[in-house]
Motif scaffolding. Structure first.
Motif, PDB file in Angstrom:
ATOM      1  N   ALA A 123       0.834  -1.200   0.000  1.00 56.76           N
ATOM      2  CA  ALA A 123       0.000   0.000   0.000  1.00 56.76           C
ATOM      3  C   ALA A 123       0.872   1.254   0.000  1.00 56.76           C
ATOM      4  N   ALA A 124       1.903   1.261   0.831  1.00 62.64           N
ATOM      5  CA  ALA A 124       2.788   2.424   0.924  1.00 62.64           C
ATOM      6  C   ALA A 124       3.496   2.695  -0.397  1.00 62.64           C
ATOM      7  N   ALA A 126       2.359   2.366  -3.218  1.00 66.05           N
ATOM      8  CA  ALA A 126       1.404   3.011  -4.117  1.00 66.05           C
ATOM      9  C   ALA A 126       0.908   4.343  -3.568  1.00 66.05           C
ATOM     10  N   GLY A 127       1.572   4.835  -2.507  1.00 69.16           N
ATOM     11  CA  GLY A 127       1.161   6.095  -1.910  1.00 69.16           C
ATOM     12  C   GLY A 127      -0.123   6.002  -1.116  1.00 69.16           C
ATOM     13  N   ARG A 128      -0.428   4.808  -0.614  1.00 72.63           N
ATOM     14  CA  ARG A 128      -1.650   4.578   0.151  1.00 72.63           C
ATOM     15  C   ARG A 128      -1.314   3.994   1.517  1.00 72.63           C
ATOM     16  N   LEU A 129      -2.333   3.869   2.339  1.00 66.83           N
ATOM     17  CA  LEU A 129      -2.176   3.340   3.693  1.00 66.83           C
ATOM     18  C   LEU A 129      -3.143   2.193   3.911  1.00 66.83           C
ATOM     19  N   PHE A 130      -2.620   1.048   4.378  1.00 65.33           N
ATOM     20  CA  PHE A 130      -3.488   0.029   4.971  1.00 65.33           C
ATOM     21  C   PHE A 130      -3.277   0.130   6.476  1.00 65.33           C
ATOM     22  N   PRO A 131      -4.293   0.549   7.230  1.00 68.82           N
ATOM     23  CA  PRO A 131      -4.059   1.052   8.581  1.00 68.82           C
ATOM     24  C   PRO A 131      -3.996   0.023   9.702  1.00 68.82           C
TER      25      PRO A 131
END
Length: 480
Positions: A123-124, A126-131
């Motif tokens: 996720a990171a 791709a500039g995203r967050l899996f929290p």
């Protein structure tokens, strides 16, 4: 279990997917704490969903029970086979692919054996967050997280795995595949079946893949370590943070002094942030998607307001990412550090946030009266009412004598939880450790409905038997 069935399973998964050698099977037959151990006829490690389905169908036809297993990091024995040696452990640890990442839809589709940390990293990238964030994130798997409806430290803002999941792929107990891998946030076409499998600990089917929600990456953070006089101050403090930080409040973890002392004693590099000892601590974090957001000012405003109200004794705000990581290490090292002190009796409860101070006071008094000198390790996600109320033996006490009192001490904690209108399992599940005692605290009609669902999905009782639900007594065998 016949040699013919073992051979058939080997044909399905290939040489790399079948383990029958006792030494090679050993790591699959006990949990990481060595609290639960069993035996198995074989360990089957499918590499695809089709292989899972074929293996489950063969076992179903032969009347052989299956124990699904992910990273085997659970605390309630839910992924450990029984002692009969007739069950098959179905490990998903070869199914680790990231099948898809849809940045526009904010979703990631992963297989059940994917390690949580690898999903976070994908996720990171791709500039995203899996929290979802857990102490065991380097070894626990998405399948296990789903099976126990894991929560972790980010529940305050992002919720549990139920909240983070949009779709599932599941192999049913007879080998059929339900493909519910839909990345939809709105799908009002009847029963939302995925929620039956999330938290079911593999008793209704084998989760093989999931569509999970992603969020914008966090680009600013501020972290503080706060000393408090008592748990009520923590409840009041989170109220201050909620008022001033809103949904930027992403972490709020409560810890007793005993918890921190174990970490300082056993975790290399751990240092006390304060020169003086305090009875309670909170680790709090605020975050934002905006780079350069002045979150230190937000945290300092909240701490200033709390100081004016007399809620805190001391506080420190991390001045760098390294300092923030060191503060989080104090929190995340508690479970491992406690294991160095001998047997650790784990309890994972939840009560309404407003009842936390009363629960702690009542429970600790009763535990100390029952076993003077007992060391109580209390910590948890106070924002959602989830406390890990763990116990270590009195200094110098014998291990076996302490273990022998596990049931009595658990009853004290669970009675207090029930009196506070709480649940005896917040995020670890029931497994085998709480399978029997849950019947004393859960509504009988609710248990009837759960048993009816189990019978509907798994009438032969072959899917992770002996977990979650105890066999009903004759007086409890009633039609719905």
């Amino acid at each position: 279990m016949t040699a013919e069935l073992v051979s058939q399973l080997g044909d399905i998964v290939g040489p790399a997917g079948l383990i029958t050698d006792p030494d090679q099977m050993a790591g699959y037959l006990t949990d990481w704490r060595n609290a639960y151990a069993g035996a198995a006829a074989a360990v089957v490690r499918p590499g695809t969903t089709d292989e899972v389905a074929a293996a489950v169908a063969r076992c179903h036809a032969a009347g052989v029970a299956i124990v699904p297993q992910g990273g085997n990091t659970g605390l309630c024995g839910g992924a450990v086979p029984d002692a009969s040696g007739r069950q098959v452990v179905l490990s998903l640890n070869r199914m680790r692919r990231i099948r898809d990442l849809d940045a526009a839809n904010q979703t990631i589709t992963v297989e059940a054996g994917a390690v949580l940390q690898s999903v976070q990293e994908a996720a990171a990238a791709a500039g995203r967050l899996f929290p979802l964030s857990l102490g065991a994130q380097g070894s626990c798997t998405i399948g296990g997280n789903l099976a126990t409806n894991a929560g972790g430290t980010g529940v305050l803002r992002y919720g549990t795995m139920r909240d983070l999941t949009l779709g599932l792929e599941v192999v049913l107990p007879d080998g059929r595949i339900w493909n519910g891998l839909r990345g939809l946030r709105k799908d009002n076409t009847g029963y939302d079946l995925k929620h039956l499998f999330i938290g079911a600990e593999g008793t209704l089917g084998v989760i093989t893949a999931a569509v999970l929600k992603l969020f914008p990456a966090l680009r600013s953070r501020a972290t503080a370590w706060v000393a408090l006089p008592n748990p009520q101050a923590a409840i009041d403090l989170i109220g201050v943070f909620r008022e001033l930080a809103g949904d930027r409040l992403t972490g709020f973890e409560l810890m007793s002094r005993q918890s921190v002392e174990f970490v300082l004693r056993h975790c290399s590099g751990a240092r006390d942030p304060f020169p003086d000892h305090h009875p309670w601590y909170v680790l709090t974090e605020v975050s934002d998607t905006l780079p350069g957001a002045d979150l230190d000012a937000v945290i300092e405003a909240a701490l200033g307001e709390a100081y004016e109200r007399g809620l805190l004794a001391d506080a420190v705000v991390a001045s760098s990412p390294a300092q923030a990581a060191a503060l989080w290490a104090l929190r995340e090292g508690i479970s491992e550090a406690q294991n160095h002190e001998g047997p650790s009796l784990k309890h994972d409860i939840t009560v309404p946030v407003s009842r936390i101070p009363a629960f702690i006071a009542r429970t600790d008094r009763a535990l100390e009266a029952a076993l003077p000198g007992i060391r109580i390790v209390t910590y948890g996600h106070i924002g959602d009412g989830n406390l890990h109320h763990n116990l270590s033996k009195p200094a110098g006490a014998a291990d076996e004598e302490f273990r022998a009192r596990a049931g009595e001490l658990a009853r004290i904690i669970y009675d207090a939880t029930h009196a506070c209108e709480g649940s005896i399992s917040a995020e670890h599940g029931l497994g085998q450790s709480k399978r029997d005692i849950i019947t004393d605290y859960k509504d009988r009609h609710e248990l009837d409905l759960m048993r009816a669902l189990k019978h509907l999905f798994d009438p032969a009782g072959l899917m992770n038997p002996g977990k979650v639900l105890a066999e009903p007594s004759p007086r409890d065998r009633r039609p719905l």
